[in-house]
Design an enzyme around this catalytic site. Structure first.
Site, PDB file in Angstrom:
ATOM      1  N   HIS A 201     -23.914  27.623  -1.877  1.00  0.00           N
ATOM      2  CA  HIS A 201     -23.971  27.808  -0.421  1.00  0.00           C
ATOM      3  C   HIS A 201     -24.095  26.500   0.351  1.00  0.00           C
ATOM      4  O   HIS A 201     -23.957  26.481   1.568  1.00  0.00           O
ATOM      5  CB  HIS A 201     -25.099  28.780  -0.037  1.00  0.00           C
ATOM      6  CG  HIS A 201     -26.480  28.257  -0.236  1.00  0.00           C
ATOM      7  ND1 HIS A 201     -27.236  27.784   0.810  1.00  0.00           N
ATOM      8  CD2 HIS A 201     -27.254  28.155  -1.335  1.00  0.00           C
ATOM      9  CE1 HIS A 201     -28.424  27.421   0.348  1.00  0.00           C
ATOM     10  NE2 HIS A 201     -28.460  27.629  -0.954  1.00  0.00           N
ATOM     11  N   CYS A 325     -44.419  23.873  13.293  1.00  0.00           N
ATOM     12  CA  CYS A 325     -45.541  24.369  14.060  1.00  0.00           C
ATOM     13  C   CYS A 325     -46.165  25.518  13.290  1.00  0.00           C
ATOM     14  O   CYS A 325     -45.512  26.523  13.047  1.00  0.00           O
ATOM     15  CB  CYS A 325     -45.044  24.855  15.407  1.00  0.00           C
ATOM     16  SG  CYS A 325     -46.352  25.592  16.362  1.00  0.00           S
TER      17      CYS A 325
HETATM   18  N1  PLP Z   1     -32.772  20.961  -3.707  1.00  0.00           N
HETATM   19  C1  PLP Z   1     -32.361  20.523  -2.518  1.00  0.00           C
HETATM   20  C2  PLP Z   1     -32.206  19.059  -2.285  1.00  0.00           C
HETATM   21  C3  PLP Z   1     -32.076  21.430  -1.490  1.00  0.00           C
HETATM   22  O1  PLP Z   1     -31.664  20.983  -0.301  1.00  0.00           O
HETATM   23  C4  PLP Z   1     -32.230  22.808  -1.755  1.00  0.00           C
HETATM   24  C5  PLP Z   1     -31.996  23.788  -0.674  1.00  0.00           C
HETATM   25  O2  PLP Z   1     -32.332  23.553   0.468  1.00  0.00           O
HETATM   26  C6  PLP Z   1     -32.633  23.211  -3.024  1.00  0.00           C
HETATM   27  C7  PLP Z   1     -32.903  22.252  -3.981  1.00  0.00           C
HETATM   28  C8  PLP Z   1     -32.780  24.648  -3.378  1.00  0.00           C
HETATM   29  O3  PLP Z   1     -31.560  25.332  -3.262  1.00  0.00           O
HETATM   30  P1  PLP Z   1     -31.511  26.921  -3.483  1.00  0.00           P
HETATM   31  O4  PLP Z   1     -32.473  27.518  -2.526  1.00  0.00           O
HETATM   32  O5  PLP Z   1     -30.108  27.299  -3.214  1.00  0.00           O
HETATM   33  O6  PLP Z   1     -31.929  27.143  -4.880  1.00  0.00           O
END
Ligand code: PLP
Length: 373
Positions: A201, A325
């Site tokens: 995603h 917040c």
């Molecule tokens: N690692 C990083 C750097 C991310 O930005 C994210 C999601 O925001 C994740 C891990 C976790 O991804 P997911 O929630 O699709 O497992």
């Protein structure tokens, strides 16, 4: 009301071609990939073709790609198996990692009593590589878990340098590449990394599907049990349509990378220049940042901090916080808390993250709205 989506580090809109691909698979290939009849075999073929597509774009072997539900699952699996099954006694990480890593490391520390070292983060968001080298020189079976691109600031860490240090010191290297897969070229044949993780995603694919790259000859044990799928490493009937959608999304991301990256770089530069014009004392958080993430401290009073995201949301603008917040008090992000001064932490930081779908008009609308606050 105009809707402006500038939160592409959180998630990205799915490309139409990806949706089409997934719909086709759901309509025509509903078989269980483990079934031996032709309907099952055809679903299995989609999975294996998808694996090959992903491997081709990342320059690795198809057998090194393991499908998981998310990057979070992949990170949990890899770190847990490393500690439990490889006899790892220490994890080296940093305080600016995503919680997918930080909370997993904390849980493993409590459960297995392993040592955890956090590499120092400098005020520009970079890592203290000299300290990392010192830490690695201590003889202790170690896995290093450091991200490639920070999801809040966009600061890029030197994956190659970290990997070389790890391997010189016989440590394993797990790299959270969630923000960079599909957005920059990664040659896994050349990069000295043992494990990477990704979520579809983040590159205009579907949610709830991701993968781990596990370097050949590293044999992990499963996180959970119940079937022979994914070499027995990840039991459970595969999400065929999600896997096909992820492969399509990655293919499109890399096929269009040069032109889309060029547009996004121009947008980010424009946004920063316009912010500076509107608010001369605006400051960017982090240096050496990735091309689609811009994190800034706005010179607003702390009182305005609480309201800023709400006000932007009311105007249809989706960006992300730098400060949260919580029950009336402002809690800084764990990433910015490592980098910013007390004063700057009290001010509103915004993460603006772009995709090729964004336009200059949207940036103008953001700036005009910010000026009205
Ligand atoms: N690692 C990083 C750097 C991310 O930005 C994210 C999601 O925001 C994740 C891990 C976790 O991804 P997911 O929630 O699709 O497992």
């Amino acid at each position: 009301m105009q809707k402006v989506y500038l939160d592409n580090a959180a998630t990205t809109p799915i490309r139409q071609e990806v949706i089409d691909e997934m719909v086709t698979v759901m309509q025509s290939d509903f078989g269980n990939p483990s079934s031996t009849h032709s309907i099952g075999r055809s679903a299995k073929a989609i999975i294996e073709t998808s694996r090959k597509t992903i491997a081709r774009y990342l320059h690795c072997n198809a057998q090194e790609i393991i499908f998981t539900s998310t990057a979070t699952e992949a990170t949990n699996w890899i770190l847990r198996s490393a500690v439990r099954d490889f006899g790892i006694k220490r994890i080296i990480t940093s305080k600016v990692e995503h919680h997918a890593t930080l909370y997993t490391v904390q849980a493993l520390q409590e459960e297995f009593g392993i040592e955890v070292s956090y590499v120092k983060v400098l005020s520009d968001g970079s890592l203290d590589y000299a300290e990392l080298n010192d830490l690695l020189s201590l003889e202790l079976k170690t896995i290093v878990s450091l991200m490639h691109v920070n999801n809040e600031t966009g600061v890029v860490h030197d994956m190659e340098k970290i990997g070389v240090m790890c391997h010189q010191n016989k440590a394993l290297f797990h790299c959270d590449t969630v923000q960079s897969v599909g957005k920059t070229e990664l040659n896994l044949q050349q990069l000295p990394v043992d494990f990477i993780v990704a979520s579809a995603h983040k590159f205009h694919g579907p949610k709830g599907i991701g993968f781990a790259f596990v370097r050949k000859n590293l044999v992990l044990q499963p996180l959970f049990f119940g079937g022979e799928q994914e070499k027995g490493w990840r039991a459970g009937t595969e999400a065929v349509h999600q896997i096909a959608g992820m492969a399509k999304a990655l293919q499109l991301a890399y096929d269009h990378l040069n032109s889309e990256r060029k547009n996004i770089i121009a947008l980010k530069n424009y946004c920063l220049a316009e912010l500076k014009k509107a608010f001369p004392s605006v400051k960017q958080n982090g240096t050496n940042t990735f091309y689609n993430i811009l994190n800034v401290v706005l010179p607003f009073s702390p009182e305005k901090t609480v309201m800023i995201l709400f006000n932007l949301d009311m105007k249809g603008i989706a960006v992300s916080r730098g400060s949260a917040c919580q029950s009336g008090s402002v809690k800084p992000s764990h990433v910015l808390a490592e980098m910013l001064s007390e004063d700057d932490l009290k001010r509103p930081s915004l993460r603006i993250s772009f995709s090729h779908y964004n336009t200059k008009n949207e940036i103008d609308y953001l700036i005009t709205t910010l000026k009205e606050i």
